[in-house]
Design a protein around this motif. Sequence first.
Motif, PDB file in Angstrom:
ATOM      1  N   LEU A 195       7.974   3.657   0.578  1.00  0.00           N
ATOM      2  CA  LEU A 195       8.128   4.250  -0.751  1.00  0.00           C
ATOM      3  C   LEU A 195       8.135   5.768  -0.679  1.00  0.00           C
ATOM      4  N   ASN A 196       7.417   6.326   0.293  1.00  0.00           N
ATOM      5  CA  ASN A 196       7.472   7.788   0.472  1.00  0.00           C
ATOM      6  C   ASN A 196       8.892   8.193   0.832  1.00  0.00           C
ATOM      7  N   GLY A 197       9.521   7.393   1.676  1.00  0.00           N
ATOM      8  CA  GLY A 197      10.880   7.693   2.130  1.00  0.00           C
ATOM      9  C   GLY A 197      11.886   7.571   1.007  1.00  0.00           C
ATOM     10  N   VAL A 198      11.752   6.535   0.186  1.00  0.00           N
ATOM     11  CA  VAL A 198      12.714   6.363  -0.897  1.00  0.00           C
ATOM     12  C   VAL A 198      12.538   7.481  -1.927  1.00  0.00           C
ATOM     13  N   LEU A 199      11.308   7.954  -2.081  1.00  0.00           N
ATOM     14  CA  LEU A 199      11.104   9.098  -2.985  1.00  0.00           C
ATOM     15  C   LEU A 199      11.813  10.342  -2.440  1.00  0.00           C
ATOM     16  N   GLU A 205       0.847  -1.198   0.000  1.00  0.00           N
ATOM     17  CA  GLU A 205       0.000   0.000   0.000  1.00  0.00           C
ATOM     18  C   GLU A 205       0.881   1.245   0.000  1.00  0.00           C
ATOM     19  N   PHE A 206       0.290   2.337  -0.398  1.00  0.00           N
ATOM     20  CA  PHE A 206       0.991   3.622  -0.405  1.00  0.00           C
ATOM     21  C   PHE A 206       0.430   4.462   0.739  1.00  0.00           C
ATOM     22  N   TYR A 207       1.287   5.245   1.349  1.00  0.00           N
ATOM     23  CA  TYR A 207       0.874   6.044   2.494  1.00  0.00           C
ATOM     24  C   TYR A 207       0.487   7.440   2.001  1.00  0.00           C
ATOM     25  N   ASP A 208      -0.690   7.856   2.389  1.00  0.00           N
ATOM     26  CA  ASP A 208      -1.282   9.096   1.890  1.00  0.00           C
ATOM     27  C   ASP A 208      -1.129  10.202   2.937  1.00  0.00           C
ATOM     28  N   TYR A 209      -0.324  11.205   2.591  1.00  0.00           N
ATOM     29  CA  TYR A 209      -0.095  12.321   3.514  1.00  0.00           C
ATOM     30  C   TYR A 209      -0.692  13.620   2.969  1.00  0.00           C
ATOM     31  N   GLU A 253       1.058  18.476   1.431  1.00  0.00           N
ATOM     32  CA  GLU A 253       1.907  18.048   0.318  1.00  0.00           C
ATOM     33  C   GLU A 253       2.139  16.541   0.415  1.00  0.00           C
ATOM     34  N   ASP A 254       2.146  15.904  -0.736  1.00  0.00           N
ATOM     35  CA  ASP A 254       2.369  14.465  -0.768  1.00  0.00           C
ATOM     36  C   ASP A 254       3.054  14.123  -2.097  1.00  0.00           C
ATOM     37  N   PRO A 255       4.390  14.247  -2.130  1.00  0.00           N
ATOM     38  CA  PRO A 255       5.100  14.081  -3.401  1.00  0.00           C
ATOM     39  C   PRO A 255       4.870  12.718  -4.078  1.00  0.00           C
ATOM     40  N   LEU A 256       4.653  11.663  -3.289  1.00  0.00           N
ATOM     41  CA  LEU A 256       4.462  10.349  -3.922  1.00  0.00           C
ATOM     42  C   LEU A 256       3.096  10.287  -4.613  1.00  0.00           C
ATOM     43  N   LYS A 257       2.090  10.798  -3.939  1.00  0.00           N
ATOM     44  CA  LYS A 257       0.751  10.814  -4.541  1.00  0.00           C
ATOM     45  C   LYS A 257       0.757  11.706  -5.798  1.00  0.00           C
ATOM     46  N   GLU A 258       1.496  12.819  -5.713  1.00  0.00           N
ATOM     47  CA  GLU A 258       1.582  13.715  -6.871  1.00  0.00           C
ATOM     48  C   GLU A 258       2.298  13.020  -8.039  1.00  0.00           C
TER      49      GLU A 258
END
Length: 450
Positions: free
Chosen positions: A428-432, A61-65, A70-75
């Motif tokens: 994945l948010n962290g690796v981004l 799953e992806f973590y939604d912030y 701001e949420d660079p992974l979702k963007e």
Amino acid sequence: MKRVGIVGGGPGGLMSAYFLEKLCDSPFEITLFEMSDRLGGKIITPCFKSVPLQYEAGAAEFYDYAHFGEDPLKELIAELGLSISPMGGSAVIMNGQILTNAEDIREHLGQNTYQELRAFDQRARNIMIPDEFYHSDHPEGSPDQVNNIPFNVLLSEIQDESAQNYVETLIHSDLATEPSLTNVAYGLQNYLMNDVDYMLLYGIVGGNEQLPRELAARIHATFRMEHRVCRIGKVDQKYRIESEFHGQNSTELFDAVIVALPHNKVPSVIFEGDSLSSAVQEHQEQFNFPAHYLRITILFEKPFWRSRLTDSFWMLDQFGGCCLYDESMRQPGGEHGILGWLLGGDTALKMSEWEDDRLIQAALDSLPEFLQEGRQDFLEGAVHRWPASVNGMPGGGVQWNHDRRHLPEPVNHPHLFFVGDYLFDSTLNGVLDSAHYVASWIATHLYEHH
Ligand SMILES: Cc1cc2nc3c(=O)[nH]c(=O)nc-3n(C[C@H](O)[C@H](O)[C@H](O)COP(=O)(O)OP(=O)(O)OC[C@H]3O[C@@H](n4cnc5c(N)ncnc54)[C@H](O)[C@@H]3O)c2cc1C
């Protein structure tokens, strides 16, 4: 033309290439080395053998912030044209009972347990407010008091045994390690992520592996597939990467190198020269908190649990606490049912040595009594072992600043960077964040003279 070498074709390597191409105005070319025959690393969405149905075998799953502004992974996912669908789950199955809310807890575990859980929840929220949670992977983000204390110390303040079991069941599979092997900061992040004030979850429609696939499709790099990087050194002002392809070794020179490997793969590369090898050794020791996953995924004729359980996942008090994903929810409308057991920590490590058949049996045995009849719908099982593949105390105990995390030896090797989720939050948010940090650095400084 400057040349950048990227080691590793997982999300970290692909995101580094993607951001570099986006951020760098000056001409440069990228060569990406991937040891396997596929890109994507631990994001992997395979199919069963008997029926072409997908499941997530790695990142679930992806973590939604986005609610923090701001949420660079979702963007990034939106920028790649991918659709997402929310995921969630509130049920914890303990002693064969489904607990989804305060009433269930009171009824099945008793008033005392309920009160202890409420007190723990309040304490957790007081220690880490949502903003601190969001910034907890920044050196200045979380106070020292939560970085220096082992998480089991906080858990032991819960007097009631069932309350303690409940919390451990809830977090064990996200933590992927034991409470004594991580700190309060990371333990609480994994507890509080179940609270919508702190975080939401989503998956990519059609499979999470579309993220690396779409990234790869947009990158103009030379992909050296099945090239295992075995040695990195420096010749004059250039960095030399030696890789092995089907038994043949070759070397190439670069102006900058990004090592986008998970922590457990870094030791498989030789870093040449005293200053570099001891700096990488120190880097390794700082982040040396291996954590473990094991996934057992089973295809059934039908989703026999749906009359009782309708969320994307639920927690189960088996294997020290595990998460059970309804993988078939990701492909709505199908007849089949798919359950994915995500085991974490010491149990996952120990059971990784078992044969597949034994693991599949153990997963079926772990189903609560009220679901045991579903065993007759068994069609196929698949096992994916992930020992030491994630980090149980990302960022390390004593927090380093971001430059130091990404650049192990700045004096003689100012363009040899490391990218990884273990530098931030094991996600994945962290690796981004890590890939973006390094790409911005290279984009800004690659053409400066040294
Ligand atoms: C079971 C499991 C569940 C997870 N669930 C989630 C989740 O729900 N949400 C979330 O955000 N994150 C999750 N994660 C973590 C997520 O998968 C990682 O954050 C992410 O994969 C890290 O990307 P990476 O590129 O750093 O490493 P990897 O994905 O490991 O990629 C590294 C790549 O480098 C290659 N490689 C290794 N050695 C060499 C070499 N010497 N030369 C060349 N190539 C090499 C590998 O083959 C691989 O392709 C999960 C991980 C696991 C294992």
